[in-house]
Design a protein around this motif. Sequence first.
Motif, PDB file in Angstrom:
ATOM      1  N   GLY A 241       0.790  -1.227   0.000  1.00 58.71           N
ATOM      2  CA  GLY A 241       0.000   0.000   0.000  1.00 58.71           C
ATOM      3  C   GLY A 241       0.816   1.267   0.000  1.00 58.71           C
ATOM      4  N   SER A 242       2.121   1.167   0.291  1.00 58.09           N
ATOM      5  CA  SER A 242       2.948   2.374   0.284  1.00 58.09           C
ATOM      6  C   SER A 242       3.086   2.945  -1.124  1.00 58.09           C
ATOM      7  CB  SER A 242       4.332   2.106   0.892  1.00 58.09           C
ATOM      8  OG  SER A 242       5.004   1.068   0.205  1.00 58.09           O
ATOM      9  N   GLY A 243       2.793   2.115  -2.130  1.00 56.69           N
ATOM     10  CA  GLY A 243       2.783   2.618  -3.506  1.00 56.69           C
ATOM     11  C   GLY A 243       1.752   3.721  -3.676  1.00 56.69           C
ATOM     12  N   TYR A 244       0.584   3.556  -3.011  1.00 57.04           N
ATOM     13  CA  TYR A 244      -0.424   4.620  -3.117  1.00 57.04           C
ATOM     14  C   TYR A 244       0.034   5.889  -2.417  1.00 57.04           C
ATOM     15  CZ  TYR A 244      -4.165   7.774  -2.578  1.00 57.04           C
ATOM     16  OH  TYR A 244      -4.874   8.946  -2.611  1.00 57.04           O
ATOM     17  N   VAL A 245       0.670   5.756  -1.257  1.00 60.95           N
ATOM     18  CA  VAL A 245       1.138   6.948  -0.542  1.00 60.95           C
ATOM     19  C   VAL A 245       2.074   7.749  -1.440  1.00 60.95           C
ATOM     20  CG1 VAL A 245       2.338   7.809   1.502  1.00 60.95           C
ATOM     21  CG2 VAL A 245       0.870   5.790   1.683  1.00 60.95           C
ATOM     22  N   GLN A 246       2.915   7.039  -2.192  1.00 61.49           N
ATOM     23  CA  GLN A 246       3.795   7.723  -3.132  1.00 61.49           C
ATOM     24  C   GLN A 246       2.988   8.456  -4.194  1.00 61.49           C
ATOM     25  OE1 GLN A 246       6.436   5.149  -5.296  1.00 61.49           O
ATOM     26  NE2 GLN A 246       7.647   6.828  -6.098  1.00 61.49           N
ATOM     27  N   LEU A 247       1.973   7.794  -4.749  1.00 61.10           N
ATOM     28  CA  LEU A 247       1.140   8.423  -5.778  1.00 61.10           C
ATOM     29  C   LEU A 247       0.402   9.631  -5.224  1.00 61.10           C
ATOM     30  CD1 LEU A 247      -0.021   8.317  -8.662  1.00 61.10           C
ATOM     31  CD2 LEU A 247      -1.815   6.804  -7.780  1.00 61.10           C
ATOM     32  N   HIS A 248      -0.030   9.554  -3.970  1.00 62.17           N
ATOM     33  CA  HIS A 248      -0.772  10.655  -3.347  1.00 62.17           C
ATOM     34  C   HIS A 248       0.037  11.946  -3.368  1.00 62.17           C
ATOM     35  CE1 HIS A 248      -3.923  12.202  -0.613  1.00 62.17           C
ATOM     36  NE2 HIS A 248      -2.952  12.893  -0.056  1.00 62.17           N
TER      37      HIS A 248
ATOM     38  N   HIS B  81      -4.789  13.079   9.307  1.00 62.59           N
ATOM     39  CA  HIS B  81      -6.057  12.802  10.006  1.00 62.59           C
ATOM     40  C   HIS B  81      -6.453  11.330   9.903  1.00 62.59           C
ATOM     41  CE1 HIS B  81      -7.928  17.130  10.187  1.00 62.59           C
ATOM     42  NE2 HIS B  81      -6.645  17.116  10.530  1.00 62.59           N
ATOM     43  N   GLY B  82      -5.576  10.480   9.440  1.00 61.19           N
ATOM     44  CA  GLY B  82      -5.882   9.066   9.301  1.00 61.19           C
ATOM     45  C   GLY B  82      -5.023   8.439   8.224  1.00 61.19           C
ATOM     46  N   ARG B  83      -4.623   7.209   8.432  1.00 65.86           N
ATOM     47  CA  ARG B  83      -3.712   6.512   7.538  1.00 65.86           C
ATOM     48  C   ARG B  83      -4.274   6.453   6.115  1.00 65.86           C
ATOM     49  NH1 ARG B  83      -2.213   0.647   9.554  1.00 65.86           N
ATOM     50  NH2 ARG B  83      -4.218   0.110   8.593  1.00 65.86           N
ATOM     51  N   LEU B  84      -3.386   6.627   5.130  1.00 65.30           N
ATOM     52  CA  LEU B  84      -3.777   6.528   3.716  1.00 65.30           C
ATOM     53  C   LEU B  84      -3.582   5.100   3.233  1.00 65.30           C
ATOM     54  CD1 LEU B  84      -2.194   9.820   2.281  1.00 65.30           C
ATOM     55  CD2 LEU B  84      -4.544   9.442   3.041  1.00 65.30           C
ATOM     56  N   SER B  85      -4.377   4.196   3.787  1.00 66.38           N
ATOM     57  CA  SER B  85      -4.313   2.798   3.382  1.00 66.38           C
ATOM     58  C   SER B  85      -5.607   2.426   2.679  1.00 66.38           C
ATOM     59  CB  SER B  85      -4.079   1.893   4.600  1.00 66.38           C
ATOM     60  OG  SER B  85      -4.989   2.201   5.643  1.00 66.38           O
ATOM     61  N   LEU B  86      -5.582   1.335   1.930  1.00 67.72           N
ATOM     62  CA  LEU B  86      -6.676   1.007   1.020  1.00 67.72           C
ATOM     63  C   LEU B  86      -8.023   0.984   1.721  1.00 67.72           C
ATOM     64  CD1 LEU B  86      -7.386   0.280  -1.884  1.00 67.72           C
ATOM     65  CD2 LEU B  86      -6.962  -2.122  -1.331  1.00 67.72           C
TER      66      LEU B  86
END
Length: 530
Positions: free
Chosen positions: A214-221, A469-474
């Motif tokens: 899921g850290s791939g999404y954090v990078q995209l964010h 304000h909250g983890r950026l997980s799926l």
Amino acid sequence: MPHDALIIGGGHNGLTTACYLARAGLKVRVLEARDIVGGAAVTEEFHPGFRNSVASYTVSLLNPRVIADLNLAAHGLAVVFRPMSNFLPLENGDALRVGPDVADTQAEVRRFSAADAARLPDYYAMLERLAGTLRELVLVTPPDPNRGIAGILDTLKLAMRLKRLPLAAQRDLIELFGRSAGEILDDWFESAPIKAALGFDSIVGAYASPYAPGSGYVQLHHCFGEVNGRKGAWGHAIGGMGAITQAMAKEAGRLGVEISTAAPVAQVRVKGGKAAGVVLVNGDEIDARMVVSNVGPRLLFGKLLDPAHLAPEFLERIRRFKTGSGVLRMNVALSELPDFCGLGTARQAHHGAGIILAPSLGYMEHAYAEARERGMSRNPVVEVLIPSALDDSLAPAGQHVASMFCQYFAPHLPDGRSWDAEREAAADLAIDAVNRFAPNFRKSIIARQVLTPLDLERTFGLTDGDIFHGRLSLEQLFSSRPLLGHADYRTPIRGLYLCGSGAHPGGGVTGAPGLNAAREITKDWRRRAV
């Protein structure tokens, strides 16, 4: 006469919502707990003559529509580009320079790997395709198929939008959402420096390894932003991040919004299942037709509402909503610029870049593992920004201010240890990390401001110090932010809304949750559903 809307929290999203609601004709009042409006996007003097962005510290994700609609440029907001995107000192005394253009980065990467330099344009193109898709979704209300025919239709529209992507892009999107940034970067590149420079975005504000799924999404964010029309760029707001929220406050004032500082909210009042106003910490009661919360979901539902008004299952889900960024934030006053890699203390392009002190993904992973075990990394990951290299208004002539964004520092220390007792020791670890790459850094420090995860919670209301304000997980994104069934900025209580980063699209100084919430609130207002 009661207000139409009370907004809890005068951060950038609260101010954004206030402006849009006022434009729609509502009587709006913003209630900010601190004595300065702006939430975590503020500029303050932390030592005589030295001012800096205290918490949030750099610009990219602020939505262009928000900038235009709120007339921020007319109210004095000016954003300048970084002369170089990133600067990554290496342990052998060398460094990788990223940007300002792809060709510049390619030339740098070629020194470490010709194959990586050749692949770099394709990698950037892949990220930009996906970032373009994310930009389209940032300003939409997430669909909920549980909301009858309309919800089903909205879900189908989203599916069709994604289906229009080329098949390769669909596959890339699935990879970025499900895999770790570390794995993806290992598949693309062979040299450690470029993987570290690109992978840093995957851990910003995330208490997780770059190899966490899921850290791939954090990078995209962190890739969907833009500065002055240049997509993916990062910049500095002249005067610091407070220039953004002060411009928003000016527009709010022009529209007739009432802004109250030093007005912390103790409770949201509910009558007949509907939000009816708030009670301040000082005991004052303020009536309103609706209440809009710019604080995080855990704070709102866990502390500002009587649990009797919420279903036990909902409360349990909110209790399990994951928070905690693992961030220590520091601001330092400097007598001179840091001398990285023996390049000297004269102002140069790299002093205006994001300076990443984490030479490899393995370094980041080890830092995370150490924090999980000990509560803090002995060799932390640090990003240093020196905004005074771009903005002379922040420090006395010849001196400077630097922002230090430091990971990993656990939201809660193990073994009953207190962040109040460990604050200075943690700060010393972060300074040591910088000093290893710039040996003059420690001796140049005139003063420092240290904000632990606990300080971030106490000062800015960021639960567990979570900057998003909250983890950026799926399971906490899009239609599930903060919970499935309540991603449309409405809550189980009629007339109570979310407008902060705990709602879609999540954290960062974007203004998008505020804009989206205002759109949904205005719909309800016009059809008398509030």
